[in-house]
Design an enzyme around this catalytic site. Sequence first.
Site, PDB file in Angstrom:
ATOM      1  CB  THR A  83      -0.889   0.019   1.263  1.00 38.05           C
ATOM      2  OG1 THR A  83      -1.565   1.273   1.365  1.00 38.05           O
ATOM      3  CG2 THR A  83      -0.059  -0.165   2.524  1.00 38.05           C
ATOM      4  CB  CYS A 196      -2.637   4.297  -5.930  1.00 38.14           C
ATOM      5  SG  CYS A 196      -4.059   3.319  -5.441  1.00 38.14           S
TER       6      CYS A 196
END
Length: 238
Positions: A83, A196
């Site tokens: 992440t 991302c």
Amino acid sequence: MKTIGLIGGMSWESSAVYYQQLNEGVESRLGGLSSARTVLTSVDFAEVTALQQQERWDEVAQILATAAQGVERAGADFLLLCTTAFHRVAEQVEQAIDIPLLHLADVVADACQEHRLESVGLLGTSFTMSRSFFTDRIATHGLQVHVPADEHHETINRIIYDELVHGKVSDTSRREVVEIIEQLWDAGAGGVILGCTELELLVRQADVEIPVLGCTTLHVKAALDRALSDAPLEVAPN
């Protein structure tokens, strides 16, 4: 081969990309039936996202630190957080374990320097773009980081959370994001960081003229370099 520890679930689509690329990378490098040695734990994305939105970062840190300790006990030699946004608590997680954490921002900064970039754009969730925890860490490597104008944050956030985390890839959304990247280029960015994992499902190098630096792709490459190296691992002092 060293064992790669992974904390996933943020989102599960992101974790699936990490797992696939790690195994494809080992097979490519070693051949035959080789696959990656991994220990993966997955947290509840809904839970940690709710805590993030309420700014309850101590609780997020505790969840991820506990997950990291479990991965360490299971035999991981080093750790990846799958992440970008939750690198907000990377230091707390790192302090909770005795194995190294391969910090995504450091990996990305190294790649920017390999491309001889001095200025880069960053796309990610609204949280990642509006806070400084990730851009500041990249800047410590001597890089200037541009983020899209505030009015574009919600557009990118919507595409990530309403589409990409559910596996939906839209040509219309791709055009929207490419237009934002071109604005970053006009502002002086020599390359763009896809901060991302899900954005790598949407934007490819062929879509834009400036270098595209996918965080997941770079994180995986760095993890494979470390896992397949004979060099001993160094743990940052807590």
